[in-house]
Write an enzyme that holds these catalytic residues in place. Structure first.
Site, PDB file in Angstrom:
ATOM      1  N   HIS A  11      40.487  32.345  40.255  1.00 26.09           N
ATOM      2  CA  HIS A  11      39.996  33.090  39.099  1.00 26.09           C
ATOM      3  C   HIS A  11      38.496  32.880  38.912  1.00 26.09           C
ATOM      4  O   HIS A  11      37.724  33.845  38.825  1.00 26.09           O
ATOM      5  CB  HIS A  11      40.751  32.651  37.848  1.00 26.09           C
ATOM      6  CG  HIS A  11      40.216  33.225  36.571  1.00 26.09           C
ATOM      7  ND1 HIS A  11      40.869  34.217  35.877  1.00 26.09           N
ATOM      8  CD2 HIS A  11      39.104  32.940  35.851  1.00 26.09           C
ATOM      9  CE1 HIS A  11      40.168  34.527  34.797  1.00 26.09           C
ATOM     10  NE2 HIS A  11      39.100  33.758  34.763  1.00 26.09           N
ATOM     11  N   GLU A  12      38.094  31.613  38.830  1.00 28.08           N
ATOM     12  CA  GLU A  12      36.703  31.324  38.499  1.00 28.08           C
ATOM     13  C   GLU A  12      35.752  31.777  39.600  1.00 28.08           C
ATOM     14  O   GLU A  12      34.691  32.347  39.328  1.00 28.08           O
ATOM     15  CB  GLU A  12      36.528  29.840  38.206  1.00 28.08           C
ATOM     16  CG  GLU A  12      37.326  29.325  37.029  1.00 28.08           C
ATOM     17  CD  GLU A  12      36.957  29.990  35.704  1.00 28.08           C
ATOM     18  OE1 GLU A  12      35.946  30.710  35.651  1.00 28.08           O
ATOM     19  OE2 GLU A  12      37.692  29.799  34.730  1.00 28.08           O
ATOM     20  N   HIS A  25      34.823  35.391  39.608  1.00 32.98           N
ATOM     21  CA  HIS A  25      33.717  35.797  38.739  1.00 32.98           C
ATOM     22  C   HIS A  25      32.430  35.936  39.558  1.00 32.98           C
ATOM     23  O   HIS A  25      31.600  36.816  39.298  1.00 32.98           O
ATOM     24  CB  HIS A  25      33.499  34.776  37.623  1.00 32.98           C
ATOM     25  CG  HIS A  25      34.423  34.936  36.455  1.00 32.98           C
ATOM     26  ND1 HIS A  25      34.548  36.122  35.770  1.00 32.98           N
ATOM     27  CD2 HIS A  25      35.249  34.051  35.840  1.00 32.98           C
ATOM     28  CE1 HIS A  25      35.426  35.966  34.777  1.00 32.98           C
ATOM     29  NE2 HIS A  25      35.864  34.723  34.804  1.00 32.98           N
ATOM     30  N   GLU A  74      37.294  39.988  33.364  1.00 31.31           N
ATOM     31  CA  GLU A  74      38.301  38.922  33.306  1.00 31.31           C
ATOM     32  C   GLU A  74      39.551  39.292  34.098  1.00 31.31           C
ATOM     33  O   GLU A  74      40.140  38.450  34.778  1.00 31.31           O
ATOM     34  CB  GLU A  74      38.672  38.640  31.848  1.00 31.31           C
ATOM     35  CG  GLU A  74      37.839  37.567  31.195  1.00 31.31           C
ATOM     36  CD  GLU A  74      37.947  36.224  31.900  1.00 31.31           C
ATOM     37  OE1 GLU A  74      39.073  35.782  32.194  1.00 31.31           O
ATOM     38  OE2 GLU A  74      36.909  35.611  32.149  1.00 31.31           O
ATOM     39  N   HIS A  96      39.320  37.900  27.262  1.00 23.89           N
ATOM     40  CA  HIS A  96      40.509  37.313  27.876  1.00 23.89           C
ATOM     41  C   HIS A  96      41.790  38.022  27.415  1.00 23.89           C
ATOM     42  O   HIS A  96      42.841  37.858  28.020  1.00 23.89           O
ATOM     43  CB  HIS A  96      40.592  35.823  27.563  1.00 23.89           C
ATOM     44  CG  HIS A  96      39.469  35.027  28.146  1.00 23.89           C
ATOM     45  ND1 HIS A  96      38.309  34.774  27.449  1.00 23.89           N
ATOM     46  CD2 HIS A  96      39.314  34.454  29.357  1.00 23.89           C
ATOM     47  CE1 HIS A  96      37.488  34.050  28.205  1.00 23.89           C
ATOM     48  NE2 HIS A  96      38.078  33.845  29.366  1.00 23.89           N
TER      49      HIS A  96
END
EC number: 3.4.24.-
Length: 542
Positions: free
Chosen positions: A356-357, A360, A380, A444
Site C-alpha cells: 500500500h505505502e 503511493h 488511496e 481513506h
C-alpha cells in the site's frame, strides 16, 4: 468536529485534440519494446526531446513549457507521454497532461488536468514570500489539536515552514498566481507532518492543503511474514540487508529515532530474525521481504522497474519512534517507515501495508493524484488495490491473501480489518458507492467507491467464499456483475493510472480512463470492457 483545509479537484481530466499533428517518430527499436502485454518503459529522453515541439503543436503560448515526467510505450509503438507544465518558469499545479501518440508520431488525443488556457494578468505577487509563509503556517496551526474523528491523528505540533515558492494554481479551473509553502510538524500519533499549503498570492486565501506524508490511516499491531527467502549482500564474512538485484533497496534500524536514515542491518549469519518481536531483525525481515515482493509484483506484472521505474530501490526503516502505531511512505527520502505499534510489541510490517505505502510512490511518479477530494480517494484506493495485489502475489502461508485491508495488524484490537473491499461500509465510515458529497470524506473513506469497483470487477457481485474468506458484495443498482479476475482488473487499473489519469482525475474521469484502458488491453467490444462499465455502474458511477 471535522475541519478540512482543502480545495476539491472537480475538473474533467479529458480533452480531445482534434486533427493530426506530426511529431518525429520513435525509432523502431524503441517502439517495439519486449515484455508483457503492454510494456511500461521509461524513455524520458523521448518525452523530453518532444516537449518543445509538442508544446507548439498543442498551441501552448510561448511562456508555457512542458516538462517530461513519465512515458509509457506500448508493444505496438503507441506512446503516452506525461508532462508537467510551467508558465513563465513557474510550476503549474493542476496543469499536467498526457499526450497519446500513434506509432507515426501523430497525436491521437490528450488528457488534461486543466482544459483551458493560462493567462495571468501579472506575475508580481501581492504578498511577499515571508507573508505567504506566515499565512500558510497560521492556517496549519489552526488545526493543531483538531481531529476529524477518533481514528484520525490530530496535528500536535507545528515546527515551521520552508520558504514559500511562487506557482500558478490551476487545479480548480480558475488559474491564478499563488504561493506554495511546506509547513512541517508532527501528528499526535508521532507521524511526521509535511503539509503542502497553496495560498492566493494576492489575498492570501487558502486554496489547497494536503499532507505529503501518506500513511495507512492508523494501522497497528504488526505481523510476521513467516519463513521467507531474502536477497542480501555479502562483504567478507558480513551480510547486510541490502538487495543489489532490486535497485539496492535496503532495510535500516532507526532504534527509536524519528529522523535520519538509520543503521543498515548487518550480521555474520545469513539467517535473519527468529519470528519474535524481541529480536530486532524480525521486523526487518518483514520490511525487506515486503519491499522485494512489491518490486517483484510491479516488475513481473507490468514491467515496471522499481517505484519510479528508474531501477532505483526504495529504503525501508524499522523501529521508528516509540510505540508508534503507524507506517508511512515519504517521497522526499524515497523511503518506507514502520513503527513498532502499541507497547513497541506489534511492528506494522504487514505485507499489504508495504505494498500500500510504496504504491503511493508509484502514484506520485505517474498520475500524481491530488491527495484531496475524489482524486484523493482514488489515490488511496490505488494503494489499497495494489497493496492487495502484492499480498496475492506473495501468497504467504502466514498471511493468506484476501480482499481485506490491514487484517493482520488488528488495529482495533478485535480482529477486524482496517477496510473491506467487497463492502467498504462495513468499517462504519467508507462509501460503498458514489454520491455528490463523497469527495468531502476523508480520502481513506472516499476510497471505498474505487475499492468496491475493483472487487466487483475482479470477483463479481453476491455472496461467495474466496481462498477461505467469505464475502458478500452488493451493487448500488441491484444488477449482477460478473468479475474478470483480479489480474485483469489490476492491469486495467494500472493502465489507466499510468496512461490516462491526471492529478485532478475524479470518479467520472476514472470511469472514462479505465474504459479506455480496457479497450486498449482487450478491445472495446470485449467482455472485459463491458465488465468495467458494469462494475462502475454497480458503484453508481455512470
Amino acid at each position: 468536529m471535522k475541519r478540512k483545509l482543502t480545495a476539491g479537484a472537480v475538473l474533467s481530466a479529458t480533452a480531445l485534440l482534434a486533427g493530426v499533428i506530426q511529431i518525429a517518430a520513435v525509432p523502431a527499436a524503441q517502439a517495439a519494446a519486449p515484455g508483457p502485454e503492454l510494456q511500461q518503459t521509461s524513455p524520458l529522453s523521448l518525452a523530453a526531446g518532444q516537449s518543445a515541439p509538442l508544446a507548439q503543436a498543442l498551441g501552448l503560448p510561448g511562456q508555457e513549457r512542458l516538462v517530461a515526467k513519465d512515458a509509457v510505450v506500448d508493444r505496438d509503438g503507441t506512446r503516452h507521454l506525461r508532462y508537467e507544465r510551467t508558465y513563465e518558469g513557474l510550476p503549474v499545479l493542476g496543469g499536467d497532461l498526457v499526450v497519446h501518440q500513434r506509432t507515426d508520431g501523430s497525436v491521437a488525443s490528450v488528457d488534461r488536468a486543466f482544459d483551458g488556457r493560462l493567462a495571468l494578468p501579472t506575475l508580481t505577487p501581492g504578498l511577499a514570500a515571508n507573508q505567504a509563509g506566515e499565512k500558510a503556517t497560521a492556517a496549519v496551526r489552526a488545526t493543531v489539536g483538531l481531529a476529524a474523528d477518533e481514528d484520525e491523528a490530530a496535528l500536535a505540533r507545528v515546527d515551521g515552514a520552508d520558504a514559500a515558492e511562487l506557482v500558478v494554481w490551476a487545479a480548480d479551473g480558475n488559474p491564478r498566481l499563488a504561493h506554495r509553502t511546506v509547513v512541517r510538524g508532527e501528528r499526535a500519533d508521532g507521524t511526521p507532518s509535511r503539509q503542502q499549503v497553496v495560498t492566493d498570492a494576492t489575498s492570501g486565501e487558502l486554496l489547497s492543503t494536503h499532507e505529503e506524508i501518506q500513511t495507512a490511516s492508523g494501522t497497528g499491531k504488526g505481523v510476521n511474514v513467516g519463513t521467507v527467502p531474502l536477497t542480501t549482500t555479502q562483504s567478507g564474512s558480513t551480510y547486510s540487508l541490502k538487495d543489489a538485484s532490486r535497485g539496492g533497496q535496503s532495510t535500516t534500524d532507526l532504534k527509536g529515532a524519528t529522523s535520519g536514515s538509520g543503521s543498515l542491518f548487518t550480521s555474520t549469519s545469513n539467517s535473519w530474525g527468529n519470528g519474535l518481536v524481541s529480536n530486532r531483525q524480525s521486523a526487518a525481515v518483514d520490511a525487506q521481504f515486503g519491499a522485494a515482493a512489491t518490486w517483484d509484483f510491479y516488475k513481473n506484472t507490468f514491467g515496471r522497474n522499481g517505484i519510479k521505474n528508474n531501477g532505483v530501490g526504495a529504503a525501508s526503516r524499522v523501529h521508528y519512534g516509540s510505540a508508534y502505531v503507524n507506517a508511512f511512505w515519504d517521497d522526499s527520502c524515497f523511503c518506507m517507515t514502520y513503527g513498532d505499534g502499541a507497547g513497541n510489541t506489534h511492528p506494522l510490517t504487514a505485507i499489504d501495508v508495504s505494498g500500500h505505502e510504496m504504491s503511493h510512490g508509484v502514484t506520485s511518479a505517474t498520475a500524481g493524484l491530488n491527495y484531496s477530494g475524489e482524486s484523493g480517494g482514488l489515490n488511496e484506493a490505488t494503494s489499497d488495490i495494489f497493496g492487495t495485489m502484492v499480498e496475492w502475489y506473495a501468497n504467504l502461508p502466514a498471511n493468506p491473501p484476501n480482499y481485506l485491508i490491514g487484517e493482520k495488524i488488528n488495529i482495533f484490537g478485535n480482529g477486524k480489518p482496517l477496510r473491506y473491499m467487497d463492502k467498504p461500509s462495513q468499517d462504519g465510515k467508507s462509501a460503498d458507492s458514489w454520491y455528490s458529497g463523497v469527495g468531502n470524506l476523508d480520502v481513506h473513506y472516499s476510497s471505498g467507491v474505487a475499492n468496491h469497483f475493483f472487487y466487483l470487477l475482479s470477483e463479481g457481485s453476491g455472496a461467495k467464499t474466496i481462498n477461505g474468506y467469505t464475502y458478500n458484495s452488493p451493487t448500488s443498482n441491484g444488477a449482477k456483475v460478473t468479475g474478470i479476475g483480479r489480474d485483469k482488473a489490476a492491469k486495467v487499473w494500472y493502465r489507466a493510472l499510468t496512461v490516462y489519469f491526471t492529478s485532478t482525475t475524479n470518479y467520472k474521469a476514472a470511469r472514462t480512463g479505465t474504459l479506455k484502458a480496457a479497450a486498449d488491453l482487450y478491445g472495446a467490444t470485449s467482455a472485459e470492457y463491458k465488465a468495467v462499465a458494469a462494475a462502475w455502474s454497480g458503484v453508481n458511477v455512470n
